[in-house]
Scaffold this active site. Structure first.
Site, PDB file in Angstrom:
ATOM      1  N   CYS A 148       0.799  -1.236  -0.103  1.00  0.00           N
ATOM      2  CA  CYS A 148      -0.171   0.096   0.071  1.00  0.00           C
ATOM      3  C   CYS A 148       0.913   1.307   0.031  1.00  0.00           C
ATOM      4  O   CYS A 148       1.934   1.337   0.776  1.00  0.00           O
ATOM      5  CB  CYS A 148      -0.963   0.253   1.161  1.00  0.00           C
ATOM      6  SG  CYS A 148      -2.202  -1.314   1.469  1.00  0.00           S
TER       7      CYS A 148
ATOM      8  N   ARG B 213       3.588  -0.340  -4.902  1.00  0.00           N
ATOM      9  CA  ARG B 213       3.504  -0.901  -3.662  1.00  0.00           C
ATOM     10  C   ARG B 213       2.212  -1.478  -3.436  1.00  0.00           C
ATOM     11  O   ARG B 213       1.972  -2.165  -2.376  1.00  0.00           O
ATOM     12  CB  ARG B 213       3.381   0.366  -2.653  1.00  0.00           C
ATOM     13  CG  ARG B 213       4.556   1.098  -2.722  1.00  0.00           C
ATOM     14  CD  ARG B 213       4.471   2.157  -1.615  1.00  0.00           C
ATOM     15  NE  ARG B 213       4.669   1.819  -0.212  1.00  0.00           N
ATOM     16  CZ  ARG B 213       5.599   1.571   0.459  1.00  0.00           C
ATOM     17  NH1 ARG B 213       6.823   1.690  -0.157  1.00  0.00           N
ATOM     18  NH2 ARG B 213       5.494   1.133   1.689  1.00  0.00           N
TER      19      ARG B 213
ATOM     20  N   TRP C   7      -2.823  -2.738  -1.455  1.00  0.00           N
ATOM     21  CA  TRP C   7      -2.703  -4.214  -1.746  1.00  0.00           C
ATOM     22  C   TRP C   7      -3.468  -4.853  -0.565  1.00  0.00           C
ATOM     23  O   TRP C   7      -3.200  -4.865   0.654  1.00  0.00           O
ATOM     24  CB  TRP C   7      -1.211  -4.641  -1.610  1.00  0.00           C
ATOM     25  CG  TRP C   7      -0.851  -5.893  -2.080  1.00  0.00           C
ATOM     26  CD1 TRP C   7      -0.666  -6.589  -3.158  1.00  0.00           C
ATOM     27  CD2 TRP C   7      -0.737  -7.015  -0.996  1.00  0.00           C
ATOM     28  NE1 TRP C   7      -0.246  -8.013  -2.928  1.00  0.00           N
ATOM     29  CE2 TRP C   7      -0.497  -8.314  -1.701  1.00  0.00           C
ATOM     30  CE3 TRP C   7      -1.163  -7.232   0.387  1.00  0.00           C
ATOM     31  CZ2 TRP C   7      -0.121  -9.550  -1.062  1.00  0.00           C
ATOM     32  CZ3 TRP C   7      -0.736  -8.396   1.012  1.00  0.00           C
ATOM     33  CH2 TRP C   7      -0.231  -9.603   0.249  1.00  0.00           C
TER      34      TRP C   7
ATOM     35  N   GLY D 283      -0.062  -1.046   6.546  1.00  0.00           N
ATOM     36  CA  GLY D 283       0.432  -1.856   7.770  1.00  0.00           C
ATOM     37  C   GLY D 283      -0.820  -2.705   7.950  1.00  0.00           C
ATOM     38  O   GLY D 283      -1.686  -2.681   7.418  1.00  0.00           O
TER      39      GLY D 283
ATOM     40  N   GLU E 131      16.242 -18.576  -9.250  1.00  0.00           N
ATOM     41  CA  GLU E 131      15.922 -17.104  -9.670  1.00  0.00           C
ATOM     42  C   GLU E 131      15.318 -17.081 -10.980  1.00  0.00           C
ATOM     43  O   GLU E 131      14.249 -16.255 -11.156  1.00  0.00           O
ATOM     44  CB  GLU E 131      17.366 -16.303  -9.553  1.00  0.00           C
ATOM     45  CG  GLU E 131      17.084 -14.835  -9.969  1.00  0.00           C
ATOM     46  CD  GLU E 131      16.192 -14.024  -9.440  1.00  0.00           C
ATOM     47  OE1 GLU E 131      15.540 -14.391  -8.370  1.00  0.00           O
ATOM     48  OE2 GLU E 131      15.672 -12.859  -9.662  1.00  0.00           O
TER      49      GLU E 131
ATOM     50  N   LYS F 271      11.379 -15.738 -11.596  1.00  0.00           N
ATOM     51  CA  LYS F 271      10.921 -14.710 -12.514  1.00  0.00           C
ATOM     52  C   LYS F 271       9.880 -15.186 -13.509  1.00  0.00           C
ATOM     53  O   LYS F 271       8.848 -14.531 -13.552  1.00  0.00           O
ATOM     54  CB  LYS F 271      12.176 -14.366 -13.379  1.00  0.00           C
ATOM     55  CG  LYS F 271      13.349 -13.596 -12.785  1.00  0.00           C
ATOM     56  CD  LYS F 271      13.016 -12.068 -12.430  1.00  0.00           C
ATOM     57  CE  LYS F 271      12.543 -12.025 -10.875  1.00  0.00           C
ATOM     58  NZ  LYS F 271      13.718 -11.681 -10.185  1.00  0.00           N
TER      59      LYS F 271
ATOM     60  N   GLU G  63       6.496 -15.587 -11.557  1.00  0.00           N
ATOM     61  CA  GLU G  63       6.071 -14.152 -10.698  1.00  0.00           C
ATOM     62  C   GLU G  63       5.596 -13.428 -12.206  1.00  0.00           C
ATOM     63  O   GLU G  63       4.427 -12.764 -11.825  1.00  0.00           O
ATOM     64  CB  GLU G  63       7.273 -13.490 -10.290  1.00  0.00           C
ATOM     65  CG  GLU G  63       7.011 -12.423  -9.839  1.00  0.00           C
ATOM     66  CD  GLU G  63       8.316 -11.547  -9.208  1.00  0.00           C
ATOM     67  OE1 GLU G  63       9.320 -11.944  -9.722  1.00  0.00           O
ATOM     68  OE2 GLU G  63       8.286 -11.163  -8.249  1.00  0.00           O
TER      69      GLU G  63
ATOM     70  N   HIS H 177      16.069 -37.406  -8.066  1.00  0.00           N
ATOM     71  CA  HIS H 177      15.679 -37.942  -6.890  1.00  0.00           C
ATOM     72  C   HIS H 177      14.098 -37.820  -6.751  1.00  0.00           C
ATOM     73  O   HIS H 177      13.504 -37.645  -5.694  1.00  0.00           O
ATOM     74  CB  HIS H 177      16.325 -37.204  -5.643  1.00  0.00           C
ATOM     75  CG  HIS H 177      17.679 -37.738  -5.674  1.00  0.00           C
ATOM     76  ND1 HIS H 177      18.236 -38.797  -5.140  1.00  0.00           N
ATOM     77  CD2 HIS H 177      19.006 -36.810  -6.100  1.00  0.00           C
ATOM     78  CE1 HIS H 177      19.452 -38.916  -5.295  1.00  0.00           C
ATOM     79  NE2 HIS H 177      20.030 -37.759  -5.807  1.00  0.00           N
TER      80      HIS H 177
ATOM     81  N   LYS I  13       5.577  -4.606  -4.624  1.00  0.00           N
ATOM     82  CA  LYS I  13       7.066  -4.752  -4.743  1.00  0.00           C
ATOM     83  C   LYS I  13       7.603  -4.699  -3.113  1.00  0.00           C
ATOM     84  O   LYS I  13       8.619  -5.447  -2.989  1.00  0.00           O
ATOM     85  CB  LYS I  13       7.579  -3.167  -5.446  1.00  0.00           C
ATOM     86  CG  LYS I  13       9.128  -2.993  -5.439  1.00  0.00           C
ATOM     87  CD  LYS I  13       9.491  -3.574  -6.581  1.00  0.00           C
ATOM     88  CE  LYS I  13      11.005  -3.460  -6.562  1.00  0.00           C
ATOM     89  NZ  LYS I  13      11.439  -4.683  -7.553  1.00  0.00           N
TER      90      LYS I  13
HETATM   91  O1  M6R Z   1      12.829  -5.783  -1.004  1.00  0.00           O
HETATM   92  P1  M6R Z   1      13.470  -7.296  -0.773  1.00  0.00           P
HETATM   93  O2  M6R Z   1      14.470  -7.629  -1.552  1.00  0.00           O
HETATM   94  O3  M6R Z   1      13.336  -7.409   0.646  1.00  0.00           O
HETATM   95  O4  M6R Z   1      12.117  -8.257  -1.419  1.00  0.00           O
HETATM   96  C1  M6R Z   1      12.486  -9.372  -1.297  1.00  0.00           C
HETATM   97  C2  M6R Z   1      11.336 -10.259  -2.205  1.00  0.00           C
HETATM   98  O5  M6R Z   1       9.941  -9.915  -1.908  1.00  0.00           O
HETATM   99  C3  M6R Z   1      11.519  -9.883  -3.593  1.00  0.00           C
HETATM  100  O6  M6R Z   1      12.927 -10.241  -4.046  1.00  0.00           O
HETATM  101  C4  M6R Z   1      10.583 -10.911  -4.658  1.00  0.00           C
HETATM  102  O7  M6R Z   1      10.961 -11.952  -4.423  1.00  0.00           O
HETATM  103  C5  M6R Z   1      10.877 -10.400  -5.979  1.00  0.00           C
HETATM  104  N1  M6R Z   1       9.575  -9.572  -6.431  1.00  0.00           N
HETATM  105  C6  M6R Z   1      11.061 -11.286  -6.829  1.00  0.00           C
HETATM  106  O8  M6R Z   1      11.353 -10.927  -8.280  1.00  0.00           O
END
Ligand code: M6R
Length: 592
Positions: free
Chosen positions: A2, A28, A75, A102, A469, A473, A476, A492, A587
């Site tokens: 938010c 946000r 959010w 929050g 990673e 990506k 996500e 396994h 984010k």
């Molecule tokens: O701001 P942060 O690095 O703490 O965020 C951690 C994760 O929320 C962040 O890396 C998330 O996994 C990404 N959106 C992935 O691309």
């Protein structure tokens, strides 16, 4: 999650300023949004569900009258994505409006009590208790500021909130605990926002608000109070120019812009203070145990860091997912060094883990991108990523810079910081090559596999976390299921899922992991997998070859991560998704 913004001005187009500032904080949260304006002594509220532009098309948020107002982009946590749950929320009389970021943990208890005493609620949110509590206090004759100070200690959990009231139409009162809030002053205008990024170019003084502090804004000034209501002096800091650059330029999406910026941002990652690196590397070497804690992509960067620490610095460390950290708190003590990694410096799981570790006497070093973050405040030492604002929800340049910082740290442990800086600068040119070389191949792969439901990503050793990673990506932003794992693990269990045509992405640079990773790729191919290799070495078993430049074996993670970002981006676009704002995500993850 938010974004909240408050604006006090003599500006007749205040709502359009609030709207533009909300756009800058849409990363946000983007499931619904709303604005409350004080107009002619009355409160005017417009709000709706959908992305900000959609809400604006329907409700003309940016054309609301008034010179003082508050805005919110949500959010959802408590209560679904519905119009009534959208902020701002009001008291029973519609005279007080509140926006909040929050979670109020004790809202059920407060709500029950308020209802018992005759308050009527219009939403299912935790936030709505705030305007009703303020209403009670103002009925007792308190000012808005006094009411906020009176109720704050009764709100448990985390919050940054802003309140306005028709009884004091020229004012905004805000406070925070555990969620960020900054105040900014420009010429005859005062702002409060979750993120200074929203205020870029509009202010000349910035005041980050401390825990429990209260700010009272009017068009010409901001006055600050501590939690007991005592006025406190506050020193302004100059807003950072780098953090004002927040437009997409000629790119369609922030994510693509941020991927393309990586060669430049890697060079910035190497612009570090050698003394800080020497001090932190000594902390690491001397610590009885080192725990690295992070979430999501930052955790994958930490997993690469773990290999670097071990192979260069000969120091073993453990990487603990921040949301699980609390369950290991028993073994944290004053000989523990906690390295906390977070782009935003706001991730609640990381913050809570660090708070716990501090209580046990651990030393805290954090690696952060955003200046003035909560995590920074909690740390004994901070290293910055220097990659500037990252707006796309998917971590891209921050991830690469995290890898660079781990690389620099590991070489600092063996007194080779300068050489490592040089290597990072050089590898930035190899990242440019990786981008140049692979556009067509990535387009072909996208065309061929964009309707697949499952992808597998495999790699070994230092490259394994890059497989994870890459899979993250893809999941996500393109909503395709993907799993990343050490190549040796495939047999396994997961191998049973490989069938004719299953895409398997194999990260197998010509390093110490090459031979064994290739064998695992051959095993997958024998079961019908389509092999998409990410390597500097071509091989006849590959169905597709994403070509990497030859680099030193400890630098392959940096060059290999980039085409995987481009592939995920390309898949998202092909499947018709906005990669900057993936569904259900935001984010900054400031909830548990
Ligand atoms: O701001 P942060 O690095 O703490 O965020 C951690 C994760 O929320 C962040 O890396 C998330 O996994 C990404 N959106 C992935 O691309």
């Amino acid at each position: 999650m938010c974004g909240i913004i408050g604006y006090c001005s003599k500006d007749t187009k205040a709502s359009s300023v609030i709207f533009q500032d909300l756009k800058r904080m849409e990363y946000r949260g983007y499931d619904s949004s709303g604005i409350a304006m004080m107009s002619g002594g009355k409160l005017l509220i417009r709000k709706g569900i959908g992305k900000l532009d959609e809400v604006n098309r329907q409700y003309k948020l940016d054309k609301m009258p008034g010179q003082v107002g508050i805005g919110h982009t949500r959010w959802a946590t408590h209560g679904g994505v519905t119009q009534p749950n959208t902020h701002p929320h009001t008291d029973c009389s519609g005279q007080i409006a509140v926006i909040h970021n929050g979670i109020i943990d004790n809202y059920q208890e407060l709500r029950k009590d308020l209802i018992k005493r005759g308050h009527r609620f219009a939403s299912e949110t935790d936030t709505e208790v705030i305007p009703h509590k303020i209403e009670d206090e103002m009925k007792r004759g308190r000012t808005l500021q006094e009411a906020v100070i009176a109720i704050a200690p009764r709100l448990h959990g985390s919050y940054a909130f802003l309140a306005i009231s028709t009884r004091e139409p020229g004012k905004i009162v805000g406070t925070r605990k555990g969620s960020p809030l900054v105040v900014g002053l420009g010429d005859h205008k005062a702002f409060a926002a979750s993120d200074s990024l929203a205020l870029a170019g509009q202010i000349n003084q910035l005041f980050p608000l401390g825990e429990g502090e209260v700010a009272v804004l009017s068009a010409d000034k901001a006055v600050f109070y501590d939690s007991t209501g005592r006025e406190i002096p506050k020193k302004a800091i100059k807003p950072d120019a780098v953090w004002s650059e927040n437009d997409k330029g000629s790119y369609d999406y922030f994510m693509l812009k941020e991927i393309m910026e990586q060669p430049k941002s890697l060079v910035a990652a190497a612009l570090q203070d050698k003394e800080i690196f020497t001090a932190v590397s000594l902390d690491i070497l001397r610590a009885g145990q080192v725990i690295v804690t992070a979430c999501g992509s930052s955790r994958y960067a930490a997993l690469v860091g773990r290999y670097l620490f071990s192979s260069v610095g000969k120091k073993f460390c453990e990487v603990v997912m921040a949301s699980e950290f609390q369950y290991f708190a028993d073994s944290v003590n004053k000989n523990t060094l906690v390295l906390a990694i977070s782009q935003s410096g706001e991730t609640l799981d990381v913050i809570e883990g660090v708070e716990l570790a501090r209580q046990e006497g651990a030393r805290i070093v954090s690696i952060i991108n955003r200046p003035q973050s909560l995590l920074g405040e909690l740390s004994h030492n901070v290293i910055y990523l220097n990659c500037g604002p990252e707006i796309g929800v998917a971590a891209t340049k921050s991830f690469l810079n995290q890898l660079a910082v781990f690389y620099l740290l590991s070489f600092s442990m063996v007194h080779s910081f300068d050489m490592a800086v040089d290597n990072i600068r050089k590898v930035s040119r190899q990242v440019s090559k990786t981008i140049e070389w692979n556009g067509e191949e990535i387009a072909r792969i996208t065309e061929k596999y964009h309707q697949k439901n499952d992808f597998y990503y495999i790699a070994r050793g230092i490259n394994f976390a890059i497989a994870s990673e890459g899979a993250l990506k893809l999941k996500e932003i393109s909503y395709i299921h993907a799993e990343g794992m050490p190549a040796g693990e495939l047999k396994h269990g997961t191998l049973s899922l490989i069938e004719e045509g299953t895409p398997v992405l194999v990260i197998c640079p010509g390093d110490y992991t090459y031979k064994e990773t290739l064998s695992n790729a051959i095993e997958a191919k024998a079961r019908g997998a389509q092999i998409i290799a990410v390597s500097d070495v071509n091989n006849e078993i590959y169905d597709h070859w994403i070509r990497l430049p030859k680099v030193h074996e400890l630098l392959y993670p940096i060059v290999a991560a980039v085409p995987l970002q481009l592939l995920a981006y390309s898949m998202a676009i092909k499947r018709g998704h906005n990669p900057d704002m993936p569904r259900n995500l935001a984010k900054s993850v400031t909830v548990k």
